[in-house]
Design a protein around this motif. Structure first.
Motif, mmCIF file in Angstrom:
data_model
loop_
_atom_site.group_PDB
_atom_site.id
_atom_site.type_symbol
_atom_site.label_atom_id
_atom_site.label_comp_id
_atom_site.label_asym_id
_atom_site.label_seq_id
_atom_site.Cartn_x
_atom_site.Cartn_y
_atom_site.Cartn_z
ATOM 1 N N GLN A 177 6.771 3.256 -12.071
ATOM 2 C CA GLN A 177 7.769 4.310 -12.052
ATOM 3 C C GLN A 177 8.575 4.175 -10.771
ATOM 4 O OE1 GLN A 177 6.185 8.084 -13.223
ATOM 5 N NE2 GLN A 177 5.828 6.977 -15.120
ATOM 6 N N GLY A 178 9.663 4.890 -10.702
ATOM 7 C CA GLY A 178 10.432 4.818 -9.471
ATOM 8 C C GLY A 178 11.599 5.755 -9.498
ATOM 9 N N GLU A 179 12.310 5.805 -8.370
ATOM 10 C CA GLU A 179 13.472 6.670 -8.300
ATOM 11 C C GLU A 179 14.647 5.828 -7.805
ATOM 12 O OE1 GLU A 179 12.690 10.391 -6.371
ATOM 13 O OE2 GLU A 179 14.856 10.703 -6.171
ATOM 14 N N ILE A 180 15.704 5.819 -8.612
ATOM 15 C CA ILE A 180 16.839 4.961 -8.298
ATOM 16 C C ILE A 180 17.770 5.671 -7.337
ATOM 17 C CG2 ILE A 180 18.849 3.804 -9.308
ATOM 18 C CD1 ILE A 180 17.196 3.676 -11.923
ATOM 19 N N ARG B 121 22.050 -7.023 -17.606
ATOM 20 C CA ARG B 121 21.359 -6.958 -16.313
ATOM 21 C C ARG B 121 21.741 -5.683 -15.558
ATOM 22 N NH1 ARG B 121 21.628 -12.335 -12.896
ATOM 23 N NH2 ARG B 121 23.855 -11.891 -12.805
ATOM 24 N N VAL B 122 20.746 -4.989 -15.008
ATOM 25 C CA VAL B 122 21.020 -3.831 -14.165
ATOM 26 C C VAL B 122 20.342 -4.069 -12.829
ATOM 27 C CG1 VAL B 122 20.852 -1.342 -13.957
ATOM 28 C CG2 VAL B 122 20.979 -2.381 -16.225
ATOM 29 N N PHE B 123 21.123 -3.985 -11.756
ATOM 30 C CA PHE B 123 20.570 -4.184 -10.412
ATOM 31 C C PHE B 123 20.261 -2.820 -9.817
ATOM 32 C CE2 PHE B 123 22.946 -7.895 -11.433
ATOM 33 C CZ PHE B 123 22.185 -8.936 -10.929
ATOM 34 N N LEU B 124 19.009 -2.636 -9.428
ATOM 35 C CA LEU B 124 18.575 -1.328 -8.959
ATOM 36 C C LEU B 124 18.184 -1.379 -7.502
ATOM 37 C CD1 LEU B 124 16.024 -0.523 -11.778
ATOM 38 C CD2 LEU B 124 18.410 0.162 -11.701
ATOM 39 N N THR B 125 18.488 -0.309 -6.788
ATOM 40 C CA THR B 125 17.849 -0.081 -5.502
ATOM 41 C C THR B 125 17.005 1.158 -5.727
ATOM 42 O OG1 THR B 125 19.747 -0.987 -4.388
ATOM 43 C CG2 THR B 125 18.229 0.312 -3.060
ATOM 44 N N ALA B 126 15.699 0.986 -5.726
ATOM 45 C CA ALA B 126 14.838 2.085 -6.151
ATOM 46 C C ALA B 126 13.609 2.161 -5.271
ATOM 47 C CB ALA B 126 14.414 1.893 -7.599
ATOM 48 N N LYS B 127 13.099 3.370 -5.156
ATOM 49 C CA LYS B 127 11.848 3.574 -4.433
ATOM 50 C C LYS B 127 10.743 3.545 -5.473
ATOM 51 C CE LYS B 127 10.515 6.296 -0.463
ATOM 52 N NZ LYS B 127 11.241 5.830 0.688
ATOM 53 N N THR B 128 9.826 2.586 -5.328
ATOM 54 C CA THR B 128 8.753 2.489 -6.313
ATOM 55 C C THR B 128 7.410 2.729 -5.654
ATOM 56 O OG1 THR B 128 8.765 0.127 -5.924
ATOM 57 C CG2 THR B 128 9.895 0.891 -7.892
ATOM 58 N N PRO B 129 6.519 3.455 -6.351
ATOM 59 C CA PRO B 129 5.182 3.675 -5.809
ATOM 60 C C PRO B 129 4.392 2.371 -5.859
ATOM 61 C CG PRO B 129 5.336 4.561 -8.018
ATOM 62 C CD PRO B 129 6.702 4.071 -7.661
ATOM 63 N N LEU C 207 0.811 -1.208 0.000
ATOM 64 C CA LEU C 207 0.000 0.000 0.000
ATOM 65 C C LEU C 207 0.850 1.265 0.000
ATOM 66 C CD1 LEU C 207 -2.519 -1.272 2.663
ATOM 67 C CD2 LEU C 207 -2.853 -1.212 0.208
ATOM 68 N N PHE C 208 2.145 1.146 0.292
ATOM 69 C CA PHE C 208 2.981 2.324 0.399
ATOM 70 C C PHE C 208 4.152 2.228 -0.567
ATOM 71 C CE2 PHE C 208 1.273 0.998 4.483
ATOM 72 C CZ PHE C 208 0.409 2.058 4.738
ATOM 73 N N PRO C 209 4.744 3.385 -0.913
ATOM 74 C CA PRO C 209 5.954 3.321 -1.742
ATOM 75 C C PRO C 209 7.021 2.568 -0.971
ATOM 76 C CG PRO C 209 5.192 5.581 -1.500
ATOM 77 C CD PRO C 209 4.353 4.751 -0.580
ATOM 78 N N GLN C 210 7.823 1.762 -1.658
ATOM 79 C CA GLN C 210 8.818 1.014 -0.921
ATOM 80 C C GLN C 210 10.157 0.974 -1.646
ATOM 81 O OE1 GLN C 210 7.871 -3.152 -0.821
ATOM 82 N NE2 GLN C 210 6.149 -2.852 -2.192
ATOM 83 N N GLU C 211 11.175 0.885 -0.823
ATOM 84 C CA GLU C 211 12.535 0.771 -1.343
ATOM 85 C C GLU C 211 12.775 -0.700 -1.674
ATOM 86 O OE1 GLU C 211 16.417 2.826 0.014
ATOM 87 O OE2 GLU C 211 15.195 3.306 -1.706
ATOM 88 N N GLN C 212 13.131 -0.986 -2.907
ATOM 89 C CA GLN C 212 13.254 -2.382 -3.322
ATOM 90 C C GLN C 212 14.539 -2.600 -4.090
ATOM 91 O OE1 GLN C 212 9.798 -3.203 -5.675
ATOM 92 N NE2 GLN C 212 9.297 -4.945 -4.371
ATOM 93 N N ASN C 213 15.078 -3.801 -3.952
ATOM 94 C CA ASN C 213 16.171 -4.202 -4.832
ATOM 95 C C ASN C 213 15.573 -5.032 -5.952
ATOM 96 O OD1 ASN C 213 18.129 -3.073 -3.200
ATOM 97 N ND2 ASN C 213 18.318 -4.938 -1.969
ATOM 98 N N THR C 214 15.806 -4.645 -7.176
ATOM 99 C CA THR C 214 15.299 -5.450 -8.280
ATOM 100 C C THR C 214 16.372 -5.595 -9.337
ATOM 101 O OG1 THR C 214 14.382 -3.447 -9.228
ATOM 102 C CG2 THR C 214 12.857 -4.895 -8.072
#
Lengths: 420, 422
Positions: free
Chosen positions: A91-94, A144-152, A53-60
């Protein structure tokens, strides 16, 4: 004492709190299931629904576009795009990124990574990337690109689309829906018809052994239906064979065939040309009726016993027969009890899988019901949780509607007999 | 009024439901995506024979088929996921023998044909042995899954021997990573992935004769040779540093979720030993051969036992005899029946006459090569053991073992439960 006028006794608060706790206990998993029904299988596997339910910081890990999208600019080969767009519309912010699974956070947005012979990769905070190389890109998969990003939060209607509208599932869901009604409605109406008569007799007609009969019925309430499944099914088989012996016109070459019986045969679960089959709608109705009767009789008898004696005696004095008393006085007065049992029985038969599996669903595949269809959607090894959540909400729609429309009868019927 | 409406609705539904006739009914364990694939195969048969075939899948097939057979409403053909139940039903007279010509055909045309005939031969109600089950669609269990690019990033090589695999495991730990993802959770069947581990290791530490003896309990479950295989499994699964989440999480992790650790960022583990069907639980869009790959669960270089392969398979048996059912079994003998599923996904076959270029993807073809190159093929032992052991105490025993109980105690208690069944 606490019971002073104008002050609420402590018990009321205890009631309120326990109601609130119960409501919470029921709602919590339901809300979770509801949220999950809008998520993809991968999302469900990677994080809990409360996080969705909330934006979260994720590794993808996201791949760049493959080599067939490369363009030639100034003698260099270039692949451009947006990483988030590659994965759909999220969308997200890396915050940091990397190109090796061993080191996923070495670069910050705007940095350029040297991939050696695979070229130079630049990734911006919004996910835009540019992969440049002086030789042609090869291979079918992107870098491959490994991201740590905040996604809505992101939700999807795909699960509902799969359950309700996807080609094969639709036909089956539609058919299963209809079949469930075919099972449910007679399985609700028949026991009520029988139980109402029986309950009147047990409540208001005097005959020998009445008390014993009531005791037997109460005793039957505790018999688990699983005990009776297989013997009952073999019994149905015997009945069908008798029936054929009496009215059927078996084909000459195969006495076990039942092709000529038409719709009557189909009622027993036959398709023309079928071999003998003891499964069918009639069987499942009979089974539901039998398993539902003890509770129905017990519930209705208790209600009818509580009706005022004077009315019935007056009617008797006026010369009414038992049947007239039953139809003109008892039935209208017992409407709340009838309705509440109808709701119980409807919900139970609607959600039933066991009885349907044993008495109805045969190898023709024509007689599947909703509950079974949902189990099937889970997949051979039961991994499709997202579909399960969605199917549960699709299936719950009808019982919920019934409940909300007939709520007042349910409550009245439950209280019937308890408060005099 | 209301009642008329309801009766009307019911009648309409009835007529809609009973309108079609089937010439051949088939029941099996496949549902969902697998069901669509088997229906493709059945469509080929329908086209060839002009018969109308209905397939019904069930997740509780094992219970359903017994109920149906008891009630005399069994389908024409049943697809058994394991031989144990088929043997039991054959003994009670619910199955029809396929005939000696089918047995000859299997001997002739399947790789390791005699072993497939043996697996499908049971004692009938008259005490005579006959071929009841036709194997079609095989699963390969001796596979280790990994992500090639993660191996590349870390500079690891695919191990060729068990010694190398163990060295790689220790290497990964030395690099500060976690080598294995192991999950045994599977609802009521929790523990079965561990039985596959033990069976695979049994084949790699002992000659196949010991394995065969173990299946029939000639070699007792608490025999030191069996205990050794269990402890080999413990080497991997009972070391906190070797397993993602620690040894304590092995029994509680669902087997459907455990391969996902290979694909996280950063990876939670590098290796996952699981059967050929597992890609259906990889994250969406994962391409086998590119994003994920597998290698043969290797054998010990020091033991000289060849390259044994553990597998399982589904067998088709006639539960309600009609000429159409026999015609269908004949159809299964044709290469077309195998190629129709081969060209899709997740299908392996021991049929020697099929065109291997028809495999849907190169990964499946590579798996089939492992199957055909095996020096020893053995069927999943837990499927062959009596239900109370193979689908009971063996499973729970393995859960106890990963929970910390000693291998001797676990083996002894499984043997006790086996003795109790005799």
């Amino acid at each position: 004492m606490d019971n002073i006028v104008g002050k609420k006794p402590a018990l009321i608060w205890a009631t309120h709190i326990s109601v609130a706790v119960l409501v919470f206990l029921w709602l919590f998993p339901t809300v979770g299931l509801f949220v999950s029904s809008f998520r993809t299988g991968d999302q469900i596997a990677s994080s809990g629904w409360w996080k969705a339910l909330f934006p979260q910081e994720q590794n993808t890990m996201i791949r760049t576009a493959s080599s067939d999208t490369q363009k030639q600019i100034d003698g260099n080969y270039v692949i451009e795009g947006n990483l988030f767009a590659e994965e759909g519309d999220a969308q997200g912010e890396i915050s940091v990124w990397g190109t090796s699974s061993r080191n996923i956070g070495v670069y910050t947005p705007g940095d350029t990574a040297d991939l050696g012979e695979d070229g130079m990769l630049t990734v911006e905070a919004n996910g835009d990337y540019r992969l440049v190389n002086d030789t042609e890109f090869t291979g079918s998969r992107g870098e491959r690109v490994f991201l740590t990003a905040k996604t809505p939060p992101s939700f999807t209607l795909d699960n509902y689309r799969t359950v309700l509208f996807s080609g094969k599932a639709t036909d089956k869901m539609g058919k299963a829906f209809l079949n469930t009604f075919t099972v449910t409605i007679p399985a609700t109406v028949i026991p009520i018809l029988i139980a109402a008569f029986a309950a009147y007799a047990l409540a208001w007609m005097d005959f020998k052994g009445r008390a014993f009969l009531i005791a037997v019925i109460v005793g039957l309430l505790v018999v688990p239906l699983q005990l009776a499944l297989i013997p009952l099914l073999s019994f149905h088989g015997t009945v069908v064979e008798w029936f054929i012996a009496l009215v059927g016109t078996p084909m000459e070459d195969n006495a076990r065939r039942f092709a000529e019986v038409g719709w009557l045969g189909r009622l027993f679960g036959f398709a023309p040309g079928d071999t003998i089959n003891s499964k069918g709608y009639l069987g499942v109705w009979a089974a539901h009726t039998g398993f539902g009767l003890p509770l129905a009789i017990y519930l209705l008898r208790n209600y009818m016993v509580g009706l005022p004696k004077d009315i019935i005696e007056n009617a008797r004095v006026d010369g009414a027969t038992d049947f007239q008393i039953f139809t003109k006085i008892i039935l209208p007065l017992s409407f709340p009890a009838l309705a509440s049992f109808a709701i119980f029985q409807f919900l139970w038969t609607w959600n039933d899988l066991l009885v349907a599996l044993v008495f109805l669903i045969d190898s023709s595949g024509e007689t599947t019901v909703m509950t079974r269809q949902i189990v099937e959607l889970l997949g051979t090894r039961g991994g499709n949780w997202e579909i399960l959540a969605t199917a549960a909400f699709v299936s719950i729609a009808v019982p919920l509607t019934v409940f909300f429309f007939m709520q007042k009868y349910l409550v009245r019927g439950l209280l019937a007999g308890s408060v005099k | 009024m209301k009642k008329t409406l309801m009766t009307g609705a019911a009648t309409v539904a009835l007529c809609a439901a009973g309108a079609q006739a089937q010439d051949l009914t088939i029941a099996g364990p496949w549902i969902g995506a697998d069901q669509e694939m088997v229906e493709e195969v059945l469509a080929v048969f329908e086209e060839q024979s002009g018969l109308d075939v209905a397939y019904v899948g069930s997740d509780s097939f094992e219970q359903q088929i017994v109920i149906d057979a008891e009630a005399g409403s069994a389908p024409n053909i049943a697809v058994f996921p394991q031989p144990g139940l088929a043997a039991e039903m054959a003994g009670r007279g619910f199955l029809t023998p396929l005939g000696e010509d089918v047995a000859d055909w299997v001997r002739e045309n399947y790789a390791a044909g005699q072993s497939w005939v043996d697996l499908g031969t049971y004692t009938g109600p008259d005490g005579e042995d006959a071929l009841y089950g036709f194997f079609y669609k095989v699963d390969l269990k001796s596979l280790v899954w990994y992500v090639p690019e993660n191996f590349e990033d870390a500079g690891y090589e695919v191990p060729e021997t068990m010694e190398e695999l163990k060295a790689l495991t220790e290497q990964i730990v030395a690099d500060g990573e976690v080598p294995w993802c192991i999950g045994l959770g599977s609802g009521a069947a929790t523990g079965w992935p561990a039985t596959d581990w033990v069976e695979d290791l049994m084949l790699r530490t002992q000659p196949p004769e010991v394995y065969d003896g173990w299946v029939t309990n000639e070699v007792k479950f608490d025999d030191p040779r069996v205990v050794e295989a269990i402890e080999e499994f413990g080497w991997f699964a009972r070391n906190d540093a070797f397993v993602s989440g620690g040894a304590g999480s092995v029994a509680s992790t669902d087997f459907r979720d455990s391969p996902k650790g290979l694909f996280t960022s950063p990876p939670q583990c590098y290796l996952h030993r699981m059967a050929s069907f597992i890609p259906s639980f990889f994250p969406e869009g994962t391409e086998v051969g590119e994003d994920a790959d597998f290698f043969y669960f290797p054998s010990y270089e020091s033991k000289d036992l060849g390259s044994p392969v553990l597998g399982a398979g589904t067998l088709w048996a006639i539960t309600n005899d009609t000429p159409a059912a026999h015609e269908f079994i004949k159809f299964l003998e044709t290469p077309v029946a195998h190629e129709a599923w081969m060209s899709q996904k997740g299908f392996l076959t021991p049929h020697k006459g099929v065109d291997t270029s028809k495999f849907g993807d190169p990964a499946t073809a590579a798996m089939n090569d492992i199957l055909l190159n095996a020096t020893t093929f053995r069927f999943d032992a837990s499927d062959l053991m009596p239900g109370g052991v193979g689908a009971g105490s063996f499973w729970t025993g393995m859960v106890d073992y990963t929970g910390g109980k000693s291998a001797e105690d676990v083996a002894a208690s499984i043997q006790d439960s086996w003795d109790a069944l005799k």
